[in-house]
Design an enzyme around this catalytic site. Structure first.
Site, PDB file in Angstrom:
ATOM      1  N   GLY A  39       0.658  -1.383  -0.243  1.00 56.58           N
ATOM      2  CA  GLY A  39       0.001  -0.077  -0.033  1.00 56.58           C
ATOM      3  C   GLY A  39       0.959   1.108  -0.032  1.00 56.58           C
ATOM      4  CE1 TYR A  40       5.275   0.397   0.434  1.00 54.01           C
ATOM      5  CE2 TYR A  40       6.311  -0.147  -1.541  1.00 54.01           C
ATOM      6  CZ  TYR A  40       6.241  -0.204  -0.341  1.00 54.01           C
ATOM      7  OH  TYR A  40       7.055  -1.193   0.087  1.00 54.01           O
ATOM      8  CB  SER A  41       0.317   4.064  -5.575  1.00 54.42           C
ATOM      9  OG  SER A  41       1.504   3.389  -5.900  1.00 54.42           O
ATOM     10  CD  GLU A  43       7.713  -3.519  -5.775  1.00 52.26           C
ATOM     11  OE1 GLU A  43       7.665  -3.129  -4.551  1.00 52.26           O
ATOM     12  OE2 GLU A  43       6.817  -3.483  -6.628  1.00 52.26           O
ATOM     13  CB  THR A  84       7.294   5.357 -14.070  1.00 53.26           C
ATOM     14  OG1 THR A  84       8.001   6.538 -13.640  1.00 53.26           O
ATOM     15  CG2 THR A  84       6.048   5.238 -13.591  1.00 53.26           C
ATOM     16  CD  GLU A 111       8.919   7.456 -18.170  1.00 52.63           C
ATOM     17  OE1 GLU A 111       8.196   6.967 -16.991  1.00 52.63           O
ATOM     18  OE2 GLU A 111       8.903   6.934 -19.214  1.00 52.63           O
TER      19      GLU A 111
HETATM   20  C1  LIG Z   1      -0.947  -3.012 -12.906  1.00 48.77           C
HETATM   21  C2  LIG Z   1      -0.381  -2.152 -11.533  1.00 48.77           C
HETATM   22  C3  LIG Z   1       0.040  -2.558 -10.377  1.00 48.77           C
HETATM   23  C4  LIG Z   1       0.417  -1.687  -9.397  1.00 48.77           C
HETATM   24  N1  LIG Z   1       0.554  -2.462  -8.125  1.00 48.77           N
HETATM   25  C5  LIG Z   1       0.765  -1.696  -7.089  1.00 48.77           C
HETATM   26  C6  LIG Z   1       0.787  -2.113  -5.855  1.00 48.77           C
HETATM   27  O1  LIG Z   1       0.647  -3.221  -5.585  1.00 48.77           O
HETATM   28  N2  LIG Z   1       0.969  -1.144  -4.740  1.00 48.77           N
HETATM   29  C7  LIG Z   1       1.432   0.198  -4.999  1.00 48.77           C
HETATM   30  O2  LIG Z   1       1.771   0.708  -4.174  1.00 48.77           O
HETATM   31  N3  LIG Z   1       1.367   0.667  -6.435  1.00 48.77           N
HETATM   32  C8  LIG Z   1       1.128  -0.127  -7.076  1.00 48.77           C
HETATM   33  N4  LIG Z   1       1.233   0.297  -8.748  1.00 48.77           N
HETATM   34  C9  LIG Z   1       1.577   1.771  -8.800  1.00 48.77           C
HETATM   35  C10 LIG Z   1       2.635   2.204  -9.511  1.00 48.77           C
HETATM   36  O3  LIG Z   1       3.603   2.135  -8.415  1.00 48.77           O
HETATM   37  C11 LIG Z   1       2.498   3.653  -9.861  1.00 48.77           C
HETATM   38  O4  LIG Z   1       1.752   3.667 -11.001  1.00 48.77           O
HETATM   39  C12 LIG Z   1       3.769   4.400 -10.338  1.00 48.77           C
HETATM   40  O5  LIG Z   1       4.184   4.444  -9.408  1.00 48.77           O
HETATM   41  C13 LIG Z   1       3.243   5.647 -11.021  1.00 48.77           C
HETATM   42  O6  LIG Z   1       2.453   6.605 -10.375  1.00 48.77           O
HETATM   43  P1  LIG Z   1       1.187   7.053 -10.982  1.00 48.77           P
HETATM   44  O7  LIG Z   1       0.365   6.090 -11.481  1.00 48.77           O
HETATM   45  O8  LIG Z   1       0.601   7.888  -9.970  1.00 48.77           O
HETATM   46  O9  LIG Z   1       1.736   8.107 -12.085  1.00 48.77           O
HETATM   47  P2  LIG Z   1       2.475   9.189 -11.991  1.00 48.77           P
HETATM   48  O10 LIG Z   1       3.620   9.535 -10.919  1.00 48.77           O
HETATM   49  O11 LIG Z   1       1.378  10.262 -12.222  1.00 48.77           O
HETATM   50  O12 LIG Z   1       3.102   9.303 -13.531  1.00 48.77           O
HETATM   51  C14 LIG Z   1       2.663   9.560 -14.665  1.00 48.77           C
HETATM   52  C15 LIG Z   1       3.668   9.789 -15.808  1.00 48.77           C
HETATM   53  O13 LIG Z   1       4.532  10.960 -15.557  1.00 48.77           O
HETATM   54  C16 LIG Z   1       5.793  10.518 -15.322  1.00 48.77           C
HETATM   55  N5  LIG Z   1       6.723  11.140 -14.454  1.00 48.77           N
HETATM   56  C17 LIG Z   1       5.834  11.488 -13.228  1.00 48.77           C
HETATM   57  N6  LIG Z   1       7.084  12.272 -12.358  1.00 48.77           N
HETATM   58  C18 LIG Z   1       8.011  12.500 -13.226  1.00 48.77           C
HETATM   59  C19 LIG Z   1       9.355  12.774 -13.326  1.00 48.77           C
HETATM   60  N7  LIG Z   1       9.857  13.548 -12.019  1.00 48.77           N
HETATM   61  N8  LIG Z   1      10.339  12.999 -14.157  1.00 48.77           N
HETATM   62  C20 LIG Z   1       9.889  12.266 -15.346  1.00 48.77           C
HETATM   63  N9  LIG Z   1       8.689  11.722 -15.503  1.00 48.77           N
HETATM   64  C21 LIG Z   1       7.720  11.608 -14.285  1.00 48.77           C
HETATM   65  C22 LIG Z   1       5.682   8.867 -14.882  1.00 48.77           C
HETATM   66  O14 LIG Z   1       7.161   8.176 -15.375  1.00 48.77           O
HETATM   67  C23 LIG Z   1       4.477   8.410 -15.889  1.00 48.77           C
HETATM   68  O15 LIG Z   1       4.929   8.124 -17.048  1.00 48.77           O
HETATM   69  C24 LIG Z   1       0.578  -0.216  -9.625  1.00 48.77           C
HETATM   70  C25 LIG Z   1       0.458   0.115 -11.012  1.00 48.77           C
HETATM   71  C26 LIG Z   1       0.085  -0.725 -12.018  1.00 48.77           C
HETATM   72  C27 LIG Z   1      -0.188   0.131 -13.346  1.00 48.77           C
END
Ligand SMILES: Cc1cc2nc3c(=O)[nH]c(=O)nc-3n(C[C@H](O)[C@H](O)[C@H](O)COP(=O)(O)OP(=O)(O)OC[C@H]3O[C@@H](n4cnc5c(N)ncnc54)[C@H](O)[C@@H]3O)c2cc1C
Length: 375
Positions: free
Chosen positions: A127-129, A243, A354, A356
């Site tokens: 539970g992070y995001s 991880e 991600t 990036e």
């Molecule tokens: C199928 C799936 C399973 C997941 N499982 C888990 C889980 O079990 N637990 C959990 O906690 N999370 C989970 N996640 C979440 C995942 O870790 C996040 O989606 C990820 O960290 C990106 O956060 P966001 O979705 O808020 O995208 P954002 O942070 O909003 O990013 C959107 C886009 O902008 C880019 N971006 C953002 N900031 C920057 C920067 N500073 N420089 C360059 N580019 C940038 C990103 O790379 C991305 O392409 C999961 C995600 C998916 C899709």
């Protein structure tokens, strides 16, 4: 330097392969593919129980904690072989949460959580995001407030994969709203069946399920807070490094490559050159993984190195599967595998942070470059 596996490691891979041959059949492979490699269905729950019985969920845990005391490199070899056949990996509860508790938990917490993880009784969703905290995770708002002997948790987490079958949330929360954003965070273990927890499914492309999880006045005992209050950022980043070491396995890519060679009938020059280039990239990814696993065994924490394995392998998964789809008969098994890996690739590029953000980590922590001007 010789990167070939020695006799001991070859025997270990053989043992793992024989286990898979005996226990991981076509039905299990289909269920694993349908569920995005999570051991969440009935067939794979049984498979996971057999792994637990062999001590393979806790492969690298020290013997003193009931583990098998094997090296991270041996764990990598197992996970790579599992990935080759499409079997679910050792889950994050055993491979990321437990080692973090071993490093930072109190003695009482180690006694409480580690045996229960070992037996499979405790399984965590991560539970992070949150809706407004993904890449910039430290902006998270889910909070835990102390009320006498308990913590009261409120907030919302997004993308909590596996929450539908987990017993607990490994949850990062804000415990000091006045501290700088990285400094006021803590980690708590929250039972999923606690009153006030609601799990809501989210289906992503490829049919893979993840969840939104809501917490409304959820009360957990004081000792559910792992380690020290407000030291949670260190625990989360450590768990994320563990991880990322496991995200970059190359077994699935090697299988796709082998199946492609078996399927192709025409070897024109550009096909041969394309295949040669792909094999170099797969080998490169495999060796980066060897390095990250070896570093953990040396007592080092691969940070930029774990990020490198993740970037290289997950991006190769997309380009390799796209290339294979151009080369093989669309009705072949290789094409079916390529389509599956292609659909899986985008969420691997997101999961665990991600790519990036991984490039940021490589630039700053690996190469010592300054932060970007815009941040
Ligand atoms: C199928 C799936 C399973 C997941 N499982 C888990 C889980 O079990 N637990 C959990 O906690 N999370 C989970 N996640 C979440 C995942 O870790 C996040 O989606 C990820 O960290 C990106 O956060 P966001 O979705 O808020 O995208 P954002 O942070 O909003 O990013 C959107 C886009 O902008 C880019 N971006 C953002 N900031 C920057 C920067 N500073 N420089 C360059 N580019 C940038 C990103 O790379 C991305 O392409 C999961 C995600 C998916 C899709």
């Amino acid at each position: 330097m010789d990167f070939a596996l020695d006799e001991h490691h070859q025997a270990w891979v053989k043992e793992v392969r024989e286990f898979l041959r005996a226990e991981f059949d076509v039905e299990a492979e289909e269920e694993s593919r349908r569920r995005g490699g999570e051991a969440s269905g009935p067939v794979l729950r049984k498979f996971r129980a057999k792994m637990a019985k062999r001590g393979w969920l806790a492969l690298t845990w020290p013997v003193g904690y009931g583990g098998s005391g094997r090296t991270t490199f041996e764990q990598f070899l197992l996970m790579d072989e599992f990935a080759y056949w499409g079997a679910p990996a050792i889950d994050l509860t055993a491979s990321a949460v437990a080692p973090t508790i071993m490093r930072f938990g109190t003695d009482a917490q180690k006694k409480r959580w580690l045996p229960a993880i070992l037996s499979g009784e405790v399984e965590c969703a991560i539970g992070y995001s949150e809706p407004d905290a993904g890449s910039d995770l430290a902006s998270l708002r889910t909070s835990a407030r102390r009320d006498g002997d308990v913590w009261v948790v409120n907030g919302e987490k997004l993308w909590n994969t596996g929450a539908e079958f987990a017993t607990h949330e490994w949850l990062v929360v804000r415990t000091d709203p006045d501290a700088p954003k990285h400094k006021g965070l803590s980690v708590v273990m929250v039972p999923i069946d606690a009153p006030g927890v609601t799990v809501q499914p989210i289906v992503t492309w490829g049919g893979i399920r993840t969840n939104a999880v809501h917490f409304e006045d959820v009360r957990v005992d004081a000792d559910a807070l792992i380690g020290a209050e407000n030291d949670g950022w260190r625990y989360v980043t450590t768990a994320l490094d563990f991880e990322r070491v496991s995200i970059g396995v190359t077994g699935g890519l090697r299988r796709l490559y082998d199946e492609t060679l078996r399927t192709i009938t025409s070897y024109e020059v550009d096909v041969r050159h394309g295949l040669a280039e792909l094999s170099v990239k797969i080998e490169n990814a495999r060796l980066l993984n060897y390095r990250a696993a070896w570093m953990v065994d040396q007592g080092l924490m691969p940070n930029a190195e774990a990020s490198m394995t993740k970037v290289v392998t997950t991006e190769l998964q997309a380009s390799l599967s796209a290339a294979v789809l151009e080369l093989v008969d669309p009705t072949s098994f290789a094409a079916e595998l390529a389509r599956h890996l292609y659909r899986q690739a985008p969420y691997l590029r997101f999961g665990g942070g991600t790519n990036e953000i991984q490039r940021d980590i490589i630039a700053q922590r690996g190469l010592g470059l300054p932060r970007g001007a815009s941040r």
